[in-house]
Each structure stands twice: as structure tokens, then as C-alpha cells.
Design an enzyme around this catalytic site. Structure first.
Site, PDB file in Angstrom:
ATOM      1  CG  LEU A 236      -3.211 -28.622   3.076  1.00 26.94           C
ATOM      2  CD1 LEU A 236      -3.619 -29.305   4.467  1.00 26.94           C
ATOM      3  CD2 LEU A 236      -1.877 -30.127   2.462  1.00 26.94           C
ATOM      4  N   GLY A 237      -6.209 -27.851  -0.517  1.00 30.59           N
ATOM      5  CA  GLY A 237      -6.801 -28.332  -1.451  1.00 30.59           C
ATOM      6  C   GLY A 237      -8.209 -28.948  -0.311  1.00 30.59           C
TER       7      GLY A 237
ATOM      8  CG  ASP B 293       0.361  -3.965   2.583  1.00 31.92           C
ATOM      9  OD1 ASP B 293       0.536  -3.440   1.705  1.00 31.92           O
ATOM     10  OD2 ASP B 293      -0.228  -3.289   4.095  1.00 31.92           O
TER      11      ASP B 293
ATOM     12  N   GLY C 181       3.597   6.833   8.315  1.00 32.72           N
ATOM     13  CA  GLY C 181       4.405   6.948   7.792  1.00 32.72           C
ATOM     14  C   GLY C 181       5.285   5.367   8.427  1.00 32.72           C
ATOM     15  CG  ASN C 182       6.568   4.181  12.315  1.00 35.29           C
ATOM     16  OD1 ASN C 182       5.914   5.226  12.977  1.00 35.29           O
ATOM     17  ND2 ASN C 182       7.961   4.058  12.057  1.00 35.29           N
ATOM     18  CB  SER C 183       2.809   1.608   5.693  1.00 33.58           C
ATOM     19  OG  SER C 183       2.109   2.255   6.911  1.00 33.58           O
TER      20      SER C 183
ATOM     21  CG  HIS D 234      -0.045   0.697   2.361  1.00 29.48           C
ATOM     22  ND1 HIS D 234       0.016  -0.739   3.423  1.00 29.48           N
ATOM     23  CD2 HIS D 234       0.104   1.552   3.086  1.00 29.48           C
ATOM     24  CE1 HIS D 234       0.693   0.131   3.815  1.00 29.48           C
ATOM     25  NE2 HIS D 234       0.831   1.046   4.392  1.00 29.48           N
TER      26      HIS D 234
END
Length: 507
Positions: free
Chosen positions: A299-300, A168, A242-244, A138
């Protein structure tokens, strides 16, 4: 001093020396054994494998230090971390809509779009000597330009290598060969209550370090949208806008997570911050570097939706919620688990001897593997334990490694801008003309030829080939349906809506 006293003193000194040597030897032995035990764990082995993708030096570690008073000392971990965390500046272009009154009077009656440049900021973590950087999807999503500022004030242009909306996580790169970087730690070994540091650039305040503890692990369902990660590390270190994309490090200066989200009604820190464990982020970054897209293994199996069951049968939902493990309710098409011998009603208790307590834990373990990897699945079947070797598959039901291609080349077309004067003649506010079509491309296959006017892609107005490329690239990176819907027409023809499945060419 008589001879007896001298002999006693010498004896005491020798005993003291021997005791010190034995203590040091024992400490080193225990430390080595503990290190060996950690390195032999399944999760740490794979994290080491992902670290190898970026040629990380395994000897770059700090001691876990304390002050003379016995309090944690974060100074060395902080000093190392700030040099490996960067400030990320992103430019993007959005389409601002407005109503032209002349359009209204002359009968067009549509909203015009006007490009508007936007500036965004975030953080990133250098993970290799040659400039690979992990950040959040993001932070760089839709970017037309990405600039990175290092802690020594150098500013460099970065290239987006790849991004994964589901976790993300994005991987970008700057050019060079001697950058300070953070080495991967073992996020599996984190314990609730353990001290950690959050390093980033909140509110554009560069090189900011905050401290807190691990509040919880495997935290899920805290972020909406397309995120399917169910195993966030929750911390109480101060994390703000801003830490993202910044670093979550342990007191040894090792990277254990990528700060991603906060829980807040005001938009600012409220004591709840969440980081993607490096066990997941490191694997995603390694995949993006090697294949250009994330390799997801499944795994399905199908599991009960407890919330849905609760609305129909609260007692049954209560019973299901008490299960320690994951109940296999049914199987998907071409299921790897079914092929290996699992049955409906089995309760998955462990993957490669790692205990599974819930679905979030199962997703966390599977996210570490790629299609074609074989895992040991332990199940409880009617009170008896059974183990099966399952060869994991991808969403398509096979073990092939998926590689990203140049998404625009799949379309097999070139585009030209349409002057505003011609747009007015055509009665449109947005549009791009197809100027050529390749015989082997998806456009030709779906019947789109030279002269076709594209107004919108996935309901987004487009006015250039670059804008089409960004939408196509975003869709091709998604793990959801890789389909674009084109709205357009031939001059003097009716409007057509044409769906193009990009997965036909993404291999």
C-alpha cells in the site's frame, strides 16, 4: 385388517417418504449455498486461482466423516494425505575452517577452508499431477542435490524451481505426470478448535500422521530471521524435526497449511506448532512457478511502532494498542494509498470487505495480491467511513511484474578454479579467478575484468564458480537489498571491495 387401517398406514408411509425427500432436498440446497458462499469469498476465489496454476481437480474432495459414536474419523483424510506427502533428502556443502600450522609458521596466519558434505531431511507436499511440490525454504536452502521419496518408496531427483526466504516457502519439481496430490483448501475458513492433521516425516519416520486442533490464527512474531509472515496457523498437533515442509490438512483431506516451525526450548515438540496458511503458501508457489520470484504488493503506508512509542509515551502506546484496525501514520515514497486518497490519521478497517483488526491481518490480506491488482480499502476517518480503490504497487513504486533471470548471466563473467599451489604463491586460502568478462554484464560495469581474483562474496570464502552462483542466486531471491559485496584483487594489486547491485538486471 380393515380398509381404514390400511388407508392410515399408507398415509403414514407417504408422509414419511415426503418428509425424507424434503429433508434431503433442504440439506443439499443448504450445502450448495454454503459452498457457493465460500467460493465467492475473496480469499477463496484467489486460492482457487492459485490452485488453477497447478491444474488441481476441484472435485477431489472427501466428506467430513464421523464414526458411529459421533467422534471425528480421520482415516480417509489420512489415507489420502500420506500419498501426497513426500520425504525430502537434501545434500549441501559447508566450508569447515581449520588452521594449518605450516601457514602460521610461514606467515600466512589465515584459516583454511575444507568442503564438508551435509545431509538434511524434511517433508514436502505434492500439489499437482505433474510433480510440483511445496516445501520450506529452510529445507532446501543451499542444496547441491535434492532427492524425494514417495509413499510408495519410489525415489526421484527433484529440481528447485524457486524459493522465498521471507515466507520460508520453496517450490521443487519431480518429473512425471501421474502423481497423487493434495488440493488446496480454504485456510481462511479454518476456525479455532477445528480438527486438523499434520502429515510429514519427523525424525525420518516416513508417512507419519498426527492430529490436533487449530489453537490460534494470524499468529505473528514467533520466528526470527528474515521471515516477515505475521499470520501463522498455530496448532497443537505433534510436529517435530523433519516435519518441516509437510502438510497441514483438514478433516476433508484438503491442504490448508505448510508446517514450518515449532516453539520449543529443547528442539522437540512442546505443544506449539506453526504452519504457513495455504492462502499465502499457494500464492507464493504460483508466483515461483509463473515468474520465478514472488510478486509482493504494498500500500505504501507507514504505521506506528508501538514498542518504540511505549518506551517514550506508555499512555499513547496503550491508546494505539486499543485501535481495531491499522493507523496510517505516514506514507512511503510513491505511495499507492496516498495516490488513491488515503490521509494521515486514517484507520484501515477492511480490505475488499475483509475486516482488518491489526497489522498482521493487513499483511495477511496484502500477501494474496500482486502489483497492479486493485483492492477496495475501507477506512475510518474521524468517525466516518470512507472507501477507496487502490491499485497496489511493488517495492519499486510501480506495477510491473518482476521476473527472475539467470542471476549468473547478469554478472556477465566466467570463472576458473585456482590450484592450491598458486593459492599458496598468492598467499590466499580461497579464491576464484575471473577468466572472461562480457561487455554487457555487471562485472564490466563495475570495473571487474579478466584476471581479477575473487576471495570472498558477502564475506563467504569461495573456491569455485558454483559457490559464487549459489550466493548470487540466494541474494537475487531475497526481497531485501539485492547487493553482493566482492572482496578480491588483481595479482600484485591491492585488495578491493566492490558492491554489485543485482537489481539492475533483475526484471
Amino acid at each position: 385388517m380393515n380398509t381404514g387401517n390400511v388407508r392410515n398406514i399408507v398415509t403414514i408411509v407417504i408422509v414419511a417418504i415426503l418428509s425424507s425427500v424434503i429433508t434431503l432436498f433442504g440439506y443439499n440446497t443448504v450445502t450448495k449455498n454454503n459452498s457457493k458462499g465460500i467460493l465467492n469469498s475473496s480469499g477463496s476465489v484467489r486460492q482457487s486461482e492459485y490452485a488453477d496454476s497447478f491444474d488441481q481437480d476441484k472435485n477431489v474432495r472427501l466428506a467430513n466423516l464421523t464414526t458411529q459414536q459421533g467422534y471425528p474419523d480421520f482415516t480417509e483424510a489420512a489415507a489420502k494425505s500420506v500419498n501426497g506427502v513426500v520425504h525430502v533428502k537434501v545434500k549441501s556443502v559447508s566450508q569447515q575452517q581449520y588452521m594449518n600450522p605450516f601457514d602460521f609458521f610461514f606467515g600466512f596466519g589465515e584459516r583454511n577452508t575444507q568442503p564438508r558434505e551435509q545431509i538434511g531431511f524434511g517433508s514436502g507436499v505434492i500439489i499437482s499431477k505433474d510433480g510440483y511440490i511445496i516445501t520450506n525454504n529452510h529445507v532446501v536452502e543451499g542444496a547441491t542435490e535434492v532427492t524425494v521419496s514417495l509413499n510408495d518408496n519410489r525415489e526421484m531427483t527433484a529440481k528447485v524451481i524457486g524459493a522465498d526466504p521471507q515466507t520460508d516457502i520453496a517450490l521443487i519439481k519431480i518429473e512425471g505426470d501421474d502423481f497423487p496430490y493434495l488440493t488446496f483448501g480454504n485456510s481462511d475458513a479454518l476456525e479455532v478448535g477445528e480438527w486438523v492433521l499434520a502429515v510429514g516425516n519427523p525424525f525420518n519416520l516416513t508417512s507419519t500422521v498426527t492430529a490436533g486442533i487449530v489453537s490460534a490464527k494470524n499468529r505473528g512474531n514467533i520466528v526470527g530471521g528474515n521471515l516477515n509472515i505475521q499470520s501463522f496457523i498455530q496448532v497443537d498437533a505433534a510436529v517435530n524435526r523433519g516435519n518441516s515442509g509437510g502438510a497441514l490438512v483438514n478433516t476433508r483431506g484438503e491442504l490448508v497449511g505448510i508446517n514450518t516451525a515449532i516453539f520449543s526450548q529443547s528442539g522437540d515438540f512442546n505443544g506449539l506448532a506453526f504452519a504457513v496458511p495455504i492462502s499465502i503458501a499457494g500464492k507464493v508457489a504460483a508466483d515461483l512457478k509463473q515468474f520465478g520470484t514472488v510478486q509482493r504488493a504494498v500500500l505504501g503506508i507507514q504505521v506506528p511502532n508501538i514498542e518504540m512509542v511505549r518506551r517514550q509515551d506508555p499512555d499513547k502506546a496503550s491508546e494505539l494498542s486499543r485501535i481495531v484496525g491499522v493507523l496510517v501514520e505516514d506514507f512511503g515514497d510513491r505511495s499507492a494509498a496516498k495516490a488513491a486518497g488515503l490521509e494521515k490519521g486514517d484507520i484501515i478497517k477492511a480490505i475488499n470487505n475483509v475486516q482488518i483488526r491489526n497489522f498482521a491481518g493487513l499483511q495477511d490480506q496484502l500477501s494474496r495480491y500482486r502489483p497492479g491488482d486493485k483492492v477496495k480499502v475501507t477506512v475510518d476517518r474521524n468517525g466516518k467511513e470512507h472507501s477507496y480503490t487502490v491499485e497496489l504497487k511493488n517495492d519499486a513504486g510501480n506495477t510491473e511484474i518482476q521476473r527472475s533471470s539467470d542471476s549468473m548471466s547478469l554478472l556477465g563473467a566466467t570463472f576458473s578454479d585456482i590450484p592450491n599451489s598458486r593459492k599458496q604463491q598468492l598467499g590466499i586460502n580461497s579464491g576464484v579467478e575471473v577468466s572472461s568478462v562480457d561487455n554487457s554484464g555487471l562485472f564490466r560495469k563495475e570495473g571487474i575484468n579478466k584476471g581479477f581474483i575473487i576471495m570472498r562474496v558477502n564475506n563467504t570464502p569461495v573456491n569455485s564458480g558454483d559457490e559464487i552462483a549459489k550466493i548470487v542466486s540466494s541474494v537475487s531471491r531475497s526481497s531485501q537489498d539485492k547487493v553482493i559485496l566482492i572482496a578480491g584483487f588483481y595479482p600484485n594489486g591491492r585488495t578491493q571491495y566492490i558492491a554489485i547491485d543485482l537489481s539492475q538486471g533483475l526484471k
